[in-house]
Design a protein around this motif. Structure first.
Motif, mmCIF file in Angstrom:
data_model
loop_
_atom_site.group_PDB
_atom_site.id
_atom_site.type_symbol
_atom_site.label_atom_id
_atom_site.label_comp_id
_atom_site.label_asym_id
_atom_site.label_seq_id
_atom_site.Cartn_x
_atom_site.Cartn_y
_atom_site.Cartn_z
ATOM 1 N N THR A 28 -7.172 -8.554 9.323
ATOM 2 C CA THR A 28 -7.576 -7.554 8.331
ATOM 3 C C THR A 28 -6.662 -6.329 8.396
ATOM 4 O O THR A 28 -6.200 -5.831 7.371
ATOM 5 C CB THR A 28 -9.049 -7.155 8.547
ATOM 6 N N LEU A 29 -6.370 -5.861 9.594
ATOM 7 C CA LEU A 29 -5.475 -4.714 9.765
ATOM 8 C C LEU A 29 -4.062 -5.038 9.277
ATOM 9 O O LEU A 29 -3.388 -4.179 8.704
ATOM 10 C CB LEU A 29 -5.452 -4.268 11.224
ATOM 11 N N SER A 30 -3.622 -6.274 9.474
ATOM 12 C CA SER A 30 -2.272 -6.657 9.058
ATOM 13 C C SER A 30 -2.103 -6.627 7.535
ATOM 14 O O SER A 30 -0.984 -6.538 7.038
ATOM 15 C CB SER A 30 -1.904 -8.030 9.606
ATOM 16 N N PHE A 31 -3.206 -6.698 6.807
ATOM 17 C CA PHE A 31 -3.152 -6.614 5.344
ATOM 18 C C PHE A 31 -3.229 -5.173 4.852
ATOM 19 O O PHE A 31 -3.360 -4.923 3.656
ATOM 20 C CB PHE A 31 -4.271 -7.442 4.710
ATOM 21 N N GLY A 32 -3.169 -4.208 5.780
ATOM 22 C CA GLY A 32 -3.098 -2.805 5.402
ATOM 23 C C GLY A 32 -4.433 -2.093 5.274
ATOM 24 O O GLY A 32 -4.490 -0.989 4.734
ATOM 25 N N PHE A 33 -5.509 -2.691 5.755
ATOM 26 C CA PHE A 33 -6.808 -2.037 5.703
ATOM 27 C C PHE A 33 -6.919 -0.990 6.801
ATOM 28 O O PHE A 33 -6.334 -1.145 7.876
ATOM 29 C CB PHE A 33 -7.938 -3.066 5.857
ATOM 30 N N GLN A 34 -7.647 0.068 6.525
ATOM 31 C CA GLN A 34 -7.942 1.102 7.515
ATOM 32 C C GLN A 34 -9.269 0.755 8.167
ATOM 33 O O GLN A 34 -10.200 0.317 7.501
ATOM 34 C CB GLN A 34 -8.034 2.481 6.839
ATOM 35 N N GLU A 35 -9.367 0.995 9.465
ATOM 36 C CA GLU A 35 -10.556 0.621 10.224
ATOM 37 C C GLU A 35 -11.357 1.856 10.616
ATOM 38 O O GLU A 35 -10.804 2.861 11.020
ATOM 39 C CB GLU A 35 -10.121 -0.122 11.487
ATOM 40 N N ARG A 36 -12.666 1.732 10.474
ATOM 41 C CA ARG A 36 -13.597 2.766 10.937
ATOM 42 C C ARG A 36 -14.706 2.034 11.680
ATOM 43 O O ARG A 36 -15.221 1.026 11.220
ATOM 44 C CB ARG A 36 -14.157 3.520 9.739
#
Length: 57
Positions: A28-36
């Protein structure tokens, strides 16, 4: 597991239970999503995506 294999498992729809949380998180992070992180909820957002992704370990 590498990104391609994780994505293939997800798209096949046959092995949802065998996908490791950390592999899904990294993909998910590799697709450019920001994590919270809020408690045990990992919330992923991206400006051009209307819906949020909420996953739990």
């Amino acid at each position: 597991m590498n990104k391609k294999k994780v994505l293939e498992k997800i798209l096949s729809g046959l092995s949802d239970k065998s996908i490791r949380f950390e592999d899904l998180r990294k993909l998910t992070l590799s697709f450019g999503f920001q994590e919270r992180i809020k408690g045990d909820h990992y919330i992923f957002t991206k400006p051009e995506v209307i819906e949020i992704i909420n996953i739990q370990p």
